[in-house]
Structure formats: C-alpha cells, structure tokens
Design a protein around this motif. Structure first.
Motif, PDB file in Angstrom:
ATOM      1  N   THR A 122      -8.926 -15.145   1.035  1.00  0.00           N
ATOM      2  CA  THR A 122      -8.548 -14.242   2.118  1.00  0.00           C
ATOM      3  C   THR A 122      -7.043 -14.234   2.285  1.00  0.00           C
ATOM      4  OG1 THR A 122     -10.635 -14.688   3.273  1.00  0.00           O
ATOM      5  CG2 THR A 122      -8.834 -13.754   4.577  1.00  0.00           C
ATOM      6  N   ASP A 160     -13.292  -1.554   0.933  1.00  0.00           N
ATOM      7  CA  ASP A 160     -13.139  -2.959   0.543  1.00  0.00           C
ATOM      8  C   ASP A 160     -13.158  -3.104  -0.975  1.00  0.00           C
ATOM      9  OD1 ASP A 160     -13.063  -5.819   1.460  1.00  0.00           O
ATOM     10  OD2 ASP A 160     -14.906  -5.893   0.284  1.00  0.00           O
ATOM     11  N   ARG A 178     -16.532   1.509   4.960  1.00  0.00           N
ATOM     12  CA  ARG A 178     -15.905   0.176   4.949  1.00  0.00           C
ATOM     13  C   ARG A 178     -16.155  -0.518   3.615  1.00  0.00           C
ATOM     14  NH1 ARG A 178     -18.294  -0.273  10.054  1.00  0.00           N
ATOM     15  NH2 ARG A 178     -19.776  -1.834   9.271  1.00  0.00           N
ATOM     16  N   GLU A 179     -17.379  -0.432   3.123  1.00  0.00           N
ATOM     17  CA  GLU A 179     -17.718  -1.078   1.856  1.00  0.00           C
ATOM     18  C   GLU A 179     -16.930  -0.464   0.702  1.00  0.00           C
ATOM     19  OE1 GLU A 179     -21.685  -2.040  -0.898  1.00  0.00           O
ATOM     20  OE2 GLU A 179     -21.873  -0.966   1.008  1.00  0.00           O
ATOM     21  N   ALA A 203     -11.220  -0.592   5.672  1.00  0.00           N
ATOM     22  CA  ALA A 203     -12.224  -1.639   5.468  1.00  0.00           C
ATOM     23  C   ALA A 203     -12.483  -2.438   6.738  1.00  0.00           C
ATOM     24  CB  ALA A 203     -11.784  -2.572   4.345  1.00  0.00           C
ATOM     25  N   GLN A 204     -11.500  -2.521   7.606  1.00  0.00           N
ATOM     26  CA  GLN A 204     -11.655  -3.316   8.827  1.00  0.00           C
ATOM     27  C   GLN A 204     -11.999  -2.483  10.053  1.00  0.00           C
ATOM     28  OE1 GLN A 204      -8.524  -6.122   9.596  1.00  0.00           O
ATOM     29  NE2 GLN A 204      -8.499  -6.906   7.503  1.00  0.00           N
ATOM     30  N   GLN A 223      -6.359   1.311   2.768  1.00  0.00           N
ATOM     31  CA  GLN A 223      -7.723   0.850   2.464  1.00  0.00           C
ATOM     32  C   GLN A 223      -8.057  -0.422   3.240  1.00  0.00           C
ATOM     33  OE1 GLN A 223      -9.666   3.033   0.768  1.00  0.00           O
ATOM     34  NE2 GLN A 223      -7.722   4.142   0.933  1.00  0.00           N
ATOM     35  N   LEU A 224      -7.070  -1.298   3.427  1.00  0.00           N
ATOM     36  CA  LEU A 224      -7.297  -2.474   4.275  1.00  0.00           C
ATOM     37  C   LEU A 224      -7.705  -2.055   5.680  1.00  0.00           C
ATOM     38  CD1 LEU A 224      -4.331  -4.889   3.416  1.00  0.00           C
ATOM     39  CD2 LEU A 224      -6.756  -5.320   3.008  1.00  0.00           C
TER      40      LEU A 224
END
Length: 596
Positions: free
Chosen positions: A291, A388, A384-385, A375-376, A371-372
């Motif tokens: 992470t 990610d 989101r998937e 995704a969040q 994209q971050l």
C-alpha cells in the motif's frame, strides 16, 4: 545557474482540458475541489516551490547532510529546516489526507502537480516528506483504530514524517531474505532487532518525531516472503494514548555518500531492541507495505517528470540565448555574429524529445492520480474495481518510464549546453546526477517490468491492460471523423493491436519456458510506455483544438505530437523486435563465459 518556473499553463491544460479533472472531481463528490480553489492551490504551490525550495537546490547539493556519529543525529543542509516549517505552515502535508485526521480531503490528483513542482524545484528536499503520504496510507488501511488516532494526526499535519524500512545489507528487492526480527513483549509491544539500509529520511532535524514502518519476522514466521510482518517503530517511543516518551532504541549508523540527491539523508538504520507495534495481521506485512510502496512508486515517477521539466526549461533558455554557428538554410539573425543554437536540427531533436516526453508524461502521470480517486471515491463498485485495476497496471509504467525518460531528458538538456553543461555552476550536471537514482529506488526498472508483465498482465489476467485498450478504442471511434487527429488514429490503432498480439505471444511462450517472461519484461514495459504516451498525445491534440488556447499553444501541441509519432513512437517497434527474440539470446551463454 539552473532556475525553475512552475509550468502552470501546461499543468492546467493537462488537468482540466485533457483529463477533465474538474468534472471528475465534482462527479466523485469532492465538493471543495472547484476550479477557483484548484487554481489557488496551483498558484500558491508554484510560489512556494519557485521562491522557497528552488533557491536551496544547489545549496543542498554542495552541503549534503551531516551525521553526528556520537549521537546518531543528522543535520540537513542550510535552509532545509526553515523551508519545511513553511511547508507545514502552508498546510501542504495535509492536502489530500482525510478530514478526520486533520486533512483537507482534496483529491489525490491535486497532490500530483504539487509533487511535480516540489521535485523539480528541489528533489533532495522533497524526499523528506515523500514517504509520509505512503505511511499515512498504510496505517489508514491496515492500522488499528488507536494507531490511526495516535500516528496519523501528526503525520498528516507534518509534525512527524514517515519512512519505509525494507532493504537490508544482504537483500535488496528479494525481501524474503530479510533477517530483522521482532520479539513479542509482555505488554503487547514488540522489540525490533536488525539493520536496514537505503532508508530515505531515516534521520533528520526537520520534525519532532519520525515514524518508521519496518518489515521484520516474528519468532514463528514461516520462511520467505510469507513470513514478513509490518511494524510501526517511532524514533521517540509513543504510548497507546499518544504520549511521547524517551528516545527509542534505534539510530542512524551512517549516511550513504551518493552520486546525487546529496541533500537527502539516505541512512543505515540500526534497530537494537526498539519498541514497536504490529500493523495489520502477523505474516501479512508485505501486503500492507505494498500500500505504501505503490504510493511511493507513483511519487518517484513524478520525481522523474519534475527533473525532466526543469532540465528542459533551462536547455530551452540556453538554446534561445547561446549564439553558435549559422542555420544550414541561411542566417536567421544576420545582425548578430552567429545564430542561436535553437536553429540547428540536432538541438531541436533534443529539445523536442524532452518536450514530447515531459508534456505527454505529465498527462500520463496525472491520469493515474485520477484513477486513484475513482478507485476510492466512486459510488459505483464496478467503476472502482476497474479504476483499481487500471492504476495498478499504470503504476509500473509511470514509475519506470517517467524515470527512464528523466535520465534521457536531463542528459539531452545537459548536451544543449555543450561543455558548459558539464560545469557545476550551470546546475545541469546536478539534475543529471539526481535523475539517475529515480530509476533505482522504490523498485528498479527491471522490478517494475516484472511487476507489469508477471503480475499485472499474467497473474491478474490483464484487467488493467484491457481497461486501457478500451480507452484507446473508445477514443479512436469517437474521433474517427476528426480531421485534427486523423493522422494519429491509424498509428495508434496499429500499435494497440500489436500490443495485444505481443501480450498473447509472451504469455504463450512463458507457459513453456518461464525465462521468456523475464527476457521480454523490460522491452514489454517500454513498449507499453510508448503506446500509452501515443494515446495521450493524440488526446492532447484533440483537447487543445477543442479548447480556447492560443494558436501558438495549439500549434505547439500539434507539432510536438507529430514529432512524437514520427520519431519517438517508432522506438516501440525496436522493443517489439526484441520481444520477438527468444530467451535463448540471453540465457544460452554460461555465466562463467562472460569474461572469456
């Protein structure tokens, strides 16, 4: 002397015209991320980096950091501590962090141009707050409630900084070999014993405390990477109620003497029974650390971008001012003793290469940031998937390509100065030296290549690749009748199709011989980077033509895109040819015969 001016016009173009960030932020629910707020953030970031950080770049290179061997304390170069205080006073550490921990909750994407500006202005200084964001993310997603409460607030407001302690003297990227051990204590803490090397900002005088995130083994740990746990180990002990206690049993044993980034403290850290807390589940530390690592990898990609841009700015100024020779087609400034060197085709080749890689790379990097955020923050689980998967796929491309291109760009820029580029007073050789590390730390280019091909394409069945190819296909269909980009659509489609074919071929060959994967990985990574950049250059031209930008701006985008497609995108073909060669061209020669 090397100078820096934040490229706000192109940053805004990349964010708002090409990517459409303002609309994306509104759609994702970032109510405060309005255009007027974002413009104010960019303006103030430019002021801070240009006037506070950039003047300290040469100072940090000359002075470096100093270690008091008696105490293990590290002193940063002149001006670094005062600059960090201004950084904290300006609220910059908290820009993209959650509100509940004192953050401003701006989109991650907003932090990307800030990061680019910081690293262009002063890369060595930028390394001190670099890993705090990753530490915040790791604790946010994997820490216990009390750990988030105690550690995140001072990290978010900048009173503390974070580090990432992975590498040891006997192991580099193969973390399964690490020996640092964690011994359970009766009070629920752990005692950490071991040595970590190459620890960026492992010790310094900028903050009250330093939060080390350390990989270590528990006594019952299985061998290899499956037996690694993650621990939070503060420089000064911290109780569960947040009370700060005595100096912990850790210290900086030495500072590395480096080729570049002299103003950044690269430390050997010795842990001699340091008090620590387990983060996440036992033996699951590598997953938690990733992470943090993925955040750092995108950050290092932006370091490459920033250095490339600063180098280009200085080379362009030199090329316009320096008089030498006459244009081959006839004097352009006959009233002067010689023409400026920007008239010479080879100088233009170097400048246009830098311009194409910088401006295209900027959009590529910022898009990963979007994209971050998707995704969040997207309310749609499928979106989101997909985001990610896409950011996971893009991360090794952004990290590796923007840093490899920074080596190329800083050397081209230095070359434009001729012999003066080799002289320290012009500052170009510092940029070239600083750029070299970006391809190494947070995973070498080879590691990024294996991550892209081995994990993101083969293990994850190419989910991110499919998402990106869908973007390319959508763009080509939407602009099939757009005369402004017609010349780019055919080559882009051709390379996208070849990308798919290369991927299928590698997967098939690797199933019979695993060495085929490693043999193809580097060329596959670079091929991917050049095709991704081709997409963003085509989109940049379309966006500029549809915008209210000036005629000169539009011409600059159009002609740079033509240069890219004609002179840089063909590099992808050479990488495709190398991929087609079998692994035997690398593996047949016996290791003992290399020096025969």
């Amino acid at each position: 002397m090397s100078t820096y001016k934040a490229p706000l016009a192109d940053i805004r173009f990349a964010l708002f015209d090409v990517i459409g960030a303002e609309a994306e932020f509104a759609r994702l629910g970032f109510a405060d991320a309005t255009r007027d707020v974002l413009d104010a953030v960019l303006d103030e970031a430019a002021r801070f980096t240009e006037t506070v950080l950039a003047p300290l770049n040469a100072t940090g290179d000359r002075e470096g950091c100093t270690l008091d061997r008696a105490t293990g304390d590290v002193t940063t170069p002149t001006g670094f501590k005062a600059a960090y205080a201004q950084f904290v006073d300006g609220g910059w550490p908290s820009l993209t962090s959650p509100v509940e921990f004192g953050g401003q909750a701006m989109p991650h994407t907003v932090g990307f141009p800030l990061k680019e500006m910081i690293d262009a202005a002063n890369l060595a200084w930028g390394n001190f707050p670099l890993l705090s964001h990753g530490a915040t993310e790791a604790l946010l997603h994997h820490g216990e409630d009390w750990q988030r409460e105690v550690f995140l607030k001072p990290l978010v407001d900048g009173r503390w900084t974070g580090t990432m302690c992975l590498t040891e003297p006997h192991c580099g990227s193969d973390l399964g070999l690490l020996k640092t051990r964690a011994e359970p204590q009766s009070d629920g803490t752990y005692s950490i014993h071991g040595t970590k090397i190459f620890i960026t900002a492992g010790e310094h005088d900028l903050t009250e405390n330093i939060v080390h995130l350390v990989l270590a083994r528990l006594p019952d740990a299985p061998a290899g990477s499956r037996g690694i746990s993650l621990f939070v180990v503060p420089k000064f002990q911290v109780a569960r109620d947040g009370a700060v206690g005595q100096r912990n049993a850790l210290r900086c044993g030495s500072l590395e003497h480096k080729m570049g980034i002299h103003g950044s403290a690269t430390c050997v850290m010795n842990f001699d029974g340091a008090q620590a807390y387990l983060v996440g589940q036992p033996h699951k530390g590598l997953m938690a650390m990733f992470t943090m690592m993925n955040s750092a990898r995108l950050g290092v990609g932006l370091q490459g971008l920033g250095l490339s841009d600063r180098a280009l700015q200085n080379a362009l100024r030199c090329a316009r001012d320096r008089l030498q020779g006459r244009a081959l087609s006839g004097a352009t400034e006959p009233q002067k003793p010689a023409d400026p060197i920007i008239v010479h085709p080879d100088v233009r080749r170097m400048l246009l290469t830098c311009k194409a890689l910088v401006e295209g790379g900027r959009v590529m990097g910022y898009h990963a940031g979007v994209q971050l955020d998707i995704a969040q923050a997207s309310p749609d689980a499928a979106e989101r998937e997909r985001a990610d998967a896409l950011v996971g796929f893009l991360t090794p491309i952004v990290k590796a390509c923007l840093t490899e291109w920074s080596v190329e760009c800083t050397y081209h820029a230095l070359q434009c100065f001729g012999g003066h580029g080799y002289i320290a007073e012009w500052g170009m050789e510092q940029l070239a030296r600083d750029a070299r590390i970006t391809t190494l730390y947070e995973g070498t280019t080879g590691i990024q290549a294996l991550d892209l091909l081995g994990r993101k394409v083969m293990q994850l069945q190419g989910a991110g690749l499919k998402a990106f190819l869908a973007m390319v296909d959508d763009f080509c269909r939407e602009h099939a009748d757009d005369a402004s980009v017609a010349e780019f659509i055919g080559p882009l489609r051709e390379r996208a199709s070849q990308w798919q074919a290369l991927t299928r071929d590698i997967v098939q060959r690797a199933s019979a011989d695993p060495d085929e994967l490693g043999a193809a990985a580097h060329d596959y990574l670079m091929y991917s980077g050049y095709v991704v950049l081709a997409y963003w250059w085509a989109r940049s031209v379309a966006a500029s033509e549809a915008s209210s930008q000036s005629a000169d701006f539009k011409a600059g985008k159009r002609e740079t895109a033509r240069f890219y497609f004609a002179r840089l995108l063909p590099r992808a073909g050479a990488h495709a040819d190398a991929i087609a060669a079998s692994a035997s061209t690398l593996m047949t020669l016996p290791s003992g015969a290399f020096d025969a």
